[in-house]
Structures are given as C-alpha cells and as structure tokens.
Design an enzyme around this catalytic site. Structure first.
Site, short mmCIF file in Angstrom:
data_model
loop_
_atom_site.label_atom_id
_atom_site.label_comp_id
_atom_site.label_asym_id
_atom_site.label_seq_id
_atom_site.Cartn_x
_atom_site.Cartn_y
_atom_site.Cartn_z
N LYS A 61 1.06 4.01 -3.03
CA LYS A 61 0.77 5.44 -2.80
C LYS A 61 1.98 6.30 -3.17
O LYS A 61 1.83 7.40 -3.71
CB LYS A 61 0.35 5.67 -1.35
N THR A 100 -13.92 4.94 7.81
CA THR A 100 -14.59 4.42 6.60
C THR A 100 -14.41 2.91 6.57
O THR A 100 -13.72 2.33 7.41
CB THR A 100 -13.94 5.00 5.32
N TYR A 145 0.84 -1.21 0.00
CA TYR A 145 0.00 0.00 0.00
C TYR A 145 0.87 1.25 0.00
O TYR A 145 0.66 2.18 -0.77
CB TYR A 145 -0.91 -0.04 1.22
N VAL A 153 -9.61 8.50 8.73
CA VAL A 153 -11.05 8.72 8.60
C VAL A 153 -11.79 7.40 8.83
O VAL A 153 -11.34 6.34 8.37
CB VAL A 153 -11.37 9.26 7.17
N1 LIG Z 1 -9.90 6.39 5.35
C1 LIG Z 1 -8.69 6.83 5.68
O1 LIG Z 1 -8.33 6.97 6.86
C2 LIG Z 1 -7.68 7.14 4.62
C3 LIG Z 1 -6.41 7.58 5.01
C4 LIG Z 1 -5.47 7.88 4.03
C5 LIG Z 1 -5.80 7.79 2.70
N2 LIG Z 1 -7.05 7.36 2.33
C6 LIG Z 1 -7.35 7.22 0.91
O2 LIG Z 1 -8.57 7.85 0.61
C7 LIG Z 1 -9.19 7.18 -0.50
C8 LIG Z 1 -10.66 6.86 -0.14
O3 LIG Z 1 -10.68 6.02 0.99
P1 LIG Z 1 -12.01 5.72 1.85
O4 LIG Z 1 -11.54 5.63 3.24
O5 LIG Z 1 -13.09 6.64 1.46
O6 LIG Z 1 -12.31 4.24 1.33
P2 LIG Z 1 -13.71 3.47 1.12
O7 LIG Z 1 -14.79 4.04 1.93
O8 LIG Z 1 -13.38 2.02 1.26
O9 LIG Z 1 -14.03 3.79 -0.43
C9 LIG Z 1 -13.24 3.25 -1.44
C10 LIG Z 1 -13.75 3.70 -2.78
O10 LIG Z 1 -12.89 3.13 -3.76
C11 LIG Z 1 -13.69 2.51 -4.76
N3 LIG Z 1 -13.00 1.41 -5.41
C12 LIG Z 1 -12.38 0.37 -4.85
N4 LIG Z 1 -11.88 -0.42 -5.82
C13 LIG Z 1 -12.22 0.15 -7.01
C14 LIG Z 1 -12.00 -0.17 -8.36
N5 LIG Z 1 -11.32 -1.27 -8.74
N6 LIG Z 1 -12.47 0.66 -9.31
C15 LIG Z 1 -13.17 1.77 -8.97
N7 LIG Z 1 -13.42 2.13 -7.71
C16 LIG Z 1 -12.93 1.33 -6.74
C17 LIG Z 1 -14.94 2.06 -4.04
O11 LIG Z 1 -15.95 1.91 -5.01
P3 LIG Z 1 -17.07 0.76 -4.99
O12 LIG Z 1 -17.61 0.82 -3.59
O13 LIG Z 1 -18.03 1.19 -6.01
O14 LIG Z 1 -16.36 -0.48 -5.28
C18 LIG Z 1 -15.17 3.23 -3.10
O15 LIG Z 1 -15.84 4.26 -3.80
C19 LIG Z 1 -8.32 5.96 -0.80
O16 LIG Z 1 -7.45 6.26 -1.85
C20 LIG Z 1 -7.52 5.79 0.48
O17 LIG Z 1 -6.28 5.15 0.26
C21 LIG Z 1 -8.00 7.03 3.26
#
Ligand SMILES: NC(=O)c1ccc[n+]([C@@H]2O[C@H](COP(=O)([O-])OP(=O)(O)OC[C@H]3O[C@@H](n4cnc5c(N)ncnc54)[C@H](OP(=O)(O)O)[C@@H]3O)[C@@H](O)[C@H]2O)c1
Length: 222
Positions: free
Chosen positions: A142, A175, A138, A173
């Site tokens: 990134k 999620t 991961y 966050v």
């Molecule tokens: N949450 C945190 O604490 C955190 C921290 C640092 C960085 N981030 C980054 O923020 C971003 C969003 O994270 P989140 O926490 O909102 O995650 P999440 O709630 O799990 O949402 C993930 C999203 O990615 C989509 N996705 C997954 N595989 C896919 C694919 N093959 N093609 C198209 N869409 C795909 C999902 O779509 P479907 O549901 O339609 O499959 C969903 O919309 C990510 O890049 C993550 O690395 C998050």
C-alpha cells in the site's frame, strides 16, 4: 444534476459493489471485475484488453481491487514470518496492479472537464502513521501504491489539467477482506463506506491531486 459516467474497477468487491450501486443515481456506471470480465490486475494483457474496449471518458474512475490475504497467505504478525513469494504476490496485486491500470487509463480520462481517479489504499500503508507494526507485505504494497499514485498524479496533471488523482482510505469496512481479521474492531457497512467516499470525492479540487485522504476527507500522512 448533469449525468456522470463512473467506471469501477473491482466492482465485485464489498466496497466496489456498494460504490457502483450508489453511483447509479448519478448516471451511467460501468463496473468491471476479475470474476465477470476477466480483468485480472496481475495480468497486464487483461487490463489492456478490458480497458482498451471501453469507449468515451469518465467523470469518476474508482480502483477498488485488492486483498489482505492472498491464497493461504494472511498478513504477517512478525518479520520472521515473511515469505518472499507471498510478499511479491501482495505487490503484484496491491501495488503493481493499480500502477498498470494507471498506465492504461489515460484515454479514459477527459481533457475538457473535471474527473477523479481514486485508488483505494489503506491507512496501514502510511509510514508516518505506523505505530504498531505487523502486516509488513500489505503495508509495504500500500505504501508503494501511494508512491505510484503520487508520481502518476504529477504526470497526469501535465496531460489532463482537470484530473484529480487520489489515494483513499475507506475506513474499516465489513467486507470479505476484513472478515477474518476484524475481531472486535468497529467497522462500517459497505454502503456507509461508499457514501463517505463519494462525499470525499465530490469535494476534491485540483489542488488535492496526488494526495492521500481518509473516508472523512482528512489527509493521511504518507
Ligand atoms: N475493507 C476494509 O476495511 C478496507 C480497509 C482499508 C483499505 N481497503 C482497501 O479497499 C479495497 C477494496 O477492499 P474490499 O474490502 O472491498 O475487499 P473485497 O470485498 O475482498 O473485494 C476485493 C476486490 O478485489 C478484486 N480482486 C482481488 N484480486 C484481484 C485480481 N487479481 N484482479 C482483479 N481484481 C481482483 C476482487 O475481485 P473478484 O471478486 O472478481 O476476484 C474484488 O472485487 C482494497 O484495496 C483494500 O485494500 C479495505
């Protein structure tokens, strides 16, 4: 305030859906996702088809897709747990996916006004800020998407003078992505994260293009 157009790629996710909801007050929001639109970031044809079907340009384009765990494969605790297929899947989704979006995005970025293209990265993708190890695939994916963003920002800067391309760390966050891994870590809600990110996005200037910022607008080391 003038009406803005926002495009969210990954609008079904925790952060993506909060950003979509919060952007409604600013004008039209188009939210795309794998689940609703068949936009699969590991399938270039789907990216080309779905983005190619959009008309006009956008003031904000937010790429909010990604995963920490893909299938059964969670983040590795040690290099000894590295699996090449799992690592390739991380790169396909978290690095190559946003790269393909940037490849097909140019027609949606305006020539005549400011626009922001933000890709959600993660602080753990920072090489300079890595002090505890682990999560190799991961982190590496990134770090790769950060380089993709930086390189694309230089090229976009030549073609779209007012476009600002940035990598953003949303904070920790609550999620689905973090659910199994949060433990006792402090985490904000998706609406809090969305408000923070929008504040940062609103404050960006062309000089910020090609850089990596956290949720508070502080630069993150590459
Ligand atoms: N949450 C945190 O604490 C955190 C921290 C640092 C960085 N981030 C980054 O923020 C971003 C969003 O994270 P989140 O926490 O909102 O995650 P999440 O709630 O799990 O949402 C993930 C999203 O990615 C989509 N996705 C997954 N595989 C896919 C694919 N093959 N093609 C198209 N869409 C795909 C999902 O779509 P479907 O549901 O339609 O499959 C969903 O919309 C990510 O890049 C993550 O690395 C998050």
């Amino acid at each position: 305030m003038t009406e803005e157009r926002t495009l969210i790629i990954g609008a079904s996710g925790g952060i993506g859906s909060a950003l979509a909801e919060m952007s409604q007050a600013r004008g039209e929001v188009i939210g795309l996702s794998r689940r609703a639109d068949g936009l699969d970031l590991t399938d270039e044809a789907s990216i080309e088809r779905v983005l190619g079907g959009l008309a006009g340009t956008f003031d904000r384009i937010l790429v909010t897709t990604g995963a920490l765990q893909i299938g059964e494969a969670g983040p590795e605790k040690t290099i000894r747990a590295l699996d090449p297929a799992d690592m390739a899947a991380q790169f396909a989704l978290n690095a190559i996916g946003p790269a393909l979006v940037l490849k097909h995005l140019l027609p949606l970025v305006p020539r005549d006004r400011r626009s922001v293209v933000a890709v959600l990265s993660a602080r753990v993708g920072s090489i300079g800020d890595n002090h505890i190890g682990g999560w190799i695939s991961y982190r590496a994916a990134k770090a790769a998407v950060n380089q993709v963003l930086r390189t694309s920002a230089i090229e976009y800067g030549r073609l779209r003078k007012q476009a600002i391309l940035v990598a953003l760390h949303p904070g920790t966050v609550q999620t689905d992505l973090t659910g199994p891994y949060l433990g006792r870590h402090k985490a904000v809600t998706p609406p809090e994260a969305a408000a923070n990110l929008i504040r940062v996005i609103d404050g960006l200037t062309p000089e910020d293009s090609g850089h990596f910022f956290d949720w508070a607008g502080k630069p993150v080391p590459w």
